[in-house]
Design a protein around this motif. Structure first.
Motif, PDB file in Angstrom:
ATOM      1  N   PRO A 144       0.816  -1.225   0.000  1.00 24.07           N
ATOM      2  CA  PRO A 144       0.000   0.000   0.000  1.00 24.07           C
ATOM      3  C   PRO A 144       0.849   1.275   0.000  1.00 24.07           C
ATOM      4  CG  PRO A 144      -0.820  -1.547   1.641  1.00 24.07           C
ATOM      5  CD  PRO A 144       0.481  -2.095   1.132  1.00 24.07           C
ATOM      6  N   GLU A 145       1.841   1.317   0.876  1.00 22.35           N
ATOM      7  CA  GLU A 145       2.703   2.503   0.953  1.00 22.35           C
ATOM      8  C   GLU A 145       3.570   2.620  -0.298  1.00 22.35           C
ATOM      9  OE1 GLU A 145       4.281   5.994   2.626  1.00 22.35           O
ATOM     10  OE2 GLU A 145       2.601   4.796   3.351  1.00 22.35           O
ATOM     11  N   GLN A 146       4.065   1.499  -0.799  1.00 28.57           N
ATOM     12  CA  GLN A 146       4.894   1.536  -1.999  1.00 28.57           C
ATOM     13  C   GLN A 146       4.103   2.079  -3.192  1.00 28.57           C
ATOM     14  OE1 GLN A 146       6.183  -2.108  -3.942  1.00 28.57           O
ATOM     15  NE2 GLN A 146       8.185  -1.190  -4.305  1.00 28.57           N
ATOM     16  N   GLN A 147       2.871   1.650  -3.345  1.00 31.22           N
ATOM     17  CA  GLN A 147       2.064   2.128  -4.462  1.00 31.22           C
ATOM     18  C   GLN A 147       1.810   3.626  -4.350  1.00 31.22           C
ATOM     19  OE1 GLN A 147       1.379   0.379  -7.253  1.00 31.22           O
ATOM     20  NE2 GLN A 147       0.762   2.384  -7.983  1.00 31.22           N
ATOM     21  N   ALA A 148       1.564   4.113  -3.143  1.00 31.08           N
ATOM     22  CA  ALA A 148       1.358   5.551  -2.953  1.00 31.08           C
ATOM     23  C   ALA A 148       2.617   6.330  -3.335  1.00 31.08           C
ATOM     24  CB  ALA A 148       0.973   5.839  -1.505  1.00 31.08           C
ATOM     25  N   ARG A 149       3.785   5.808  -2.950  1.00 28.62           N
ATOM     26  CA  ARG A 149       5.036   6.490  -3.278  1.00 28.62           C
ATOM     27  C   ARG A 149       5.359   6.366  -4.771  1.00 28.62           C
ATOM     28  NH1 ARG A 149       8.985   5.884   1.992  1.00 28.62           N
ATOM     29  NH2 ARG A 149       7.549   6.908   3.422  1.00 28.62           N
ATOM     30  N   LEU A 150       5.015   5.242  -5.394  1.00 29.26           N
ATOM     31  CA  LEU A 150       5.198   5.108  -6.839  1.00 29.26           C
ATOM     32  C   LEU A 150       4.366   6.157  -7.580  1.00 29.26           C
ATOM     33  CD1 LEU A 150       5.233   1.231  -7.282  1.00 29.26           C
ATOM     34  CD2 LEU A 150       7.077   2.812  -7.907  1.00 29.26           C
ATOM     35  N   THR A 151       3.162   6.386  -7.103  1.00 23.75           N
ATOM     36  CA  THR A 151       2.312   7.408  -7.708  1.00 23.75           C
ATOM     37  C   THR A 151       2.943   8.784  -7.541  1.00 23.75           C
ATOM     38  OG1 THR A 151       0.340   6.074  -7.316  1.00 23.75           O
ATOM     39  CG2 THR A 151       0.006   8.436  -7.669  1.00 23.75           C
ATOM     40  N   LEU A 152       3.496   9.059  -6.347  1.00 24.42           N
ATOM     41  CA  LEU A 152       4.156  10.344  -6.107  1.00 24.42           C
ATOM     42  C   LEU A 152       5.328  10.561  -7.058  1.00 24.42           C
ATOM     43  CD1 LEU A 152       4.389  10.691  -2.212  1.00 24.42           C
ATOM     44  CD2 LEU A 152       3.264  12.259  -3.783  1.00 24.42           C
ATOM     45  N   ILE A 153       6.209   9.547  -7.200  1.00 18.98           N
ATOM     46  CA  ILE A 153       7.368   9.769  -8.060  1.00 18.98           C
ATOM     47  C   ILE A 153       6.967   9.873  -9.529  1.00 18.98           C
ATOM     48  CG2 ILE A 153       9.012   8.749  -6.451  1.00 18.98           C
ATOM     49  CD1 ILE A 153       9.153   6.350  -8.362  1.00 18.98           C
ATOM     50  N   HIS A 154       5.926   9.144  -9.916  1.00 21.17           N
ATOM     51  CA  HIS A 154       5.433   9.273 -11.289  1.00 21.17           C
ATOM     52  C   HIS A 154       4.933  10.704 -11.514  1.00 21.17           C
ATOM     53  CE1 HIS A 154       3.460   8.990 -14.994  1.00 21.17           C
ATOM     54  NE2 HIS A 154       2.709   7.948 -14.823  1.00 21.17           N
ATOM     55  N   ASP A 155       4.197  11.246 -10.552  1.00 22.24           N
ATOM     56  CA  ASP A 155       3.692  12.615 -10.662  1.00 22.24           C
ATOM     57  C   ASP A 155       4.825  13.643 -10.710  1.00 22.24           C
ATOM     58  OD1 ASP A 155       1.166  11.527 -10.652  1.00 22.24           O
ATOM     59  OD2 ASP A 155       0.713  12.112  -8.576  1.00 22.24           O
ATOM     60  N   LEU A 156       5.960  13.322 -10.081  1.00 23.03           N
ATOM     61  CA  LEU A 156       7.118  14.224 -10.114  1.00 23.03           C
ATOM     62  C   LEU A 156       7.885  14.134 -11.438  1.00 23.03           C
ATOM     63  CD1 LEU A 156       8.518  13.779  -6.492  1.00 23.03           C
ATOM     64  CD2 LEU A 156       7.460  15.832  -7.447  1.00 23.03           C
ATOM     65  N   GLY A 157       7.638  13.081 -12.236  1.00 17.43           N
ATOM     66  CA  GLY A 157       8.286  12.957 -13.524  1.00 17.43           C
ATOM     67  C   GLY A 157       9.212  11.767 -13.679  1.00 17.43           C
ATOM     68  N   TRP A 158       9.306  10.911 -12.672  1.00 18.32           N
ATOM     69  CA  TRP A 158      10.136   9.708 -12.773  1.00 18.32           C
ATOM     70  C   TRP A 158       9.431   8.691 -13.663  1.00 18.32           C
ATOM     71  CZ3 TRP A 158      14.893   9.146 -10.372  1.00 18.32           C
ATOM     72  CH2 TRP A 158      15.233  10.106  -9.429  1.00 18.32           C
ATOM     73  N   GLN A 159      10.211   7.866 -14.358  1.00 16.55           N
ATOM     74  CA  GLN A 159       9.663   6.841 -15.245  1.00 16.55           C
ATOM     75  C   GLN A 159      10.266   5.486 -14.899  1.00 16.55           C
ATOM     76  OE1 GLN A 159       7.240   7.519 -17.495  1.00 16.55           O
ATOM     77  NE2 GLN A 159       7.318   9.590 -16.661  1.00 16.55           N
TER      78      GLN A 159
END
Length: 178
Positions: free
Chosen positions: A94-109
């Motif tokens: 759950p926490e990993q998915q939330a952080r994956l969404t955050l980094i995607h929103d910041l521009g990470w791929q």
């Protein structure tokens, strides 16, 4: 002997005038620290050469959690590449998915073109001269994804030299004559 006045101030023999906490002053000092970090990181990234990566890591980890860390390297074409390990985001879904969404929103791929949830590394790529944008992305990732409070919790490793960002760079010295 010092006596405390009703207003929280000490008389002339005491050291404290007014100890009220200023949230605005604290926020300003914190932003200044992050600005200094970002400028120093950008300067280091501008000097980065192929085959000599730089890694920024937090001195702490969450219990059973990630080790905040971002790697920077210059590829053969001169582009600046930032990477972080997806497992360092958080080991539990759950926490990993939330952080994956955050980094995607910041521009990470994701590095392999797969879905973010299946990737091992996340990357961000910048043209050679955009070191300020790369430093800003690193700062935002450290603050917004890993909640790093301030740069005094960060160290860098470059060419096997470990250094804190809050330490001034070593000054050149003249050799001693005997």
């Amino acid at each position: 002997m010092s006596t405390t006045q009703p207003s929280g101030q000490r008389d002339n023999s005491g050291n404290r005038e007014n100890e009220a906490f200023s949230e605005a002053a604290y926020d300003s000092a914190l932003e200044t620290m992050w600005l200094t970090f970002r400028a120093e990181l950008a300067d280091r990234l501008a000097d980065l050469s192929v085959g000599h990566p730089l890694e920024v890591t937090a001195l702490w980890t969450e219990m059973f959690g990630p080790q905040p860390s971002i790697s920077f390297c210059r590829n053969d074409s001169g582009r600046l590449q930032l990477s972080l390990r997806a497992v360092d985001l958080y080991p539990y879904p759950p926490e990993q998915q939330a952080r994956l969404t955050l980094i995607h929103d910041l521009g990470w791929q994701p590095d392999d073109g797969w879905e973010l949830a299946d990737t091992e590394y996340c990357l961000s790529d910048f043209p050679e001269r955009e070191v300020d944008a790369a430093a800003l992305l690193a700062e935002r990732t450290l603050r917004e994804v890993w909640d790093v409070l301030d740069p005094s919790f960060l160290i860098s490793e470059e060419n096997e030299v470990i250094r804190r960002f809050t330490d001034p760079p070593p000054q050149p010295r003249e050799p001693k004559m005997r």
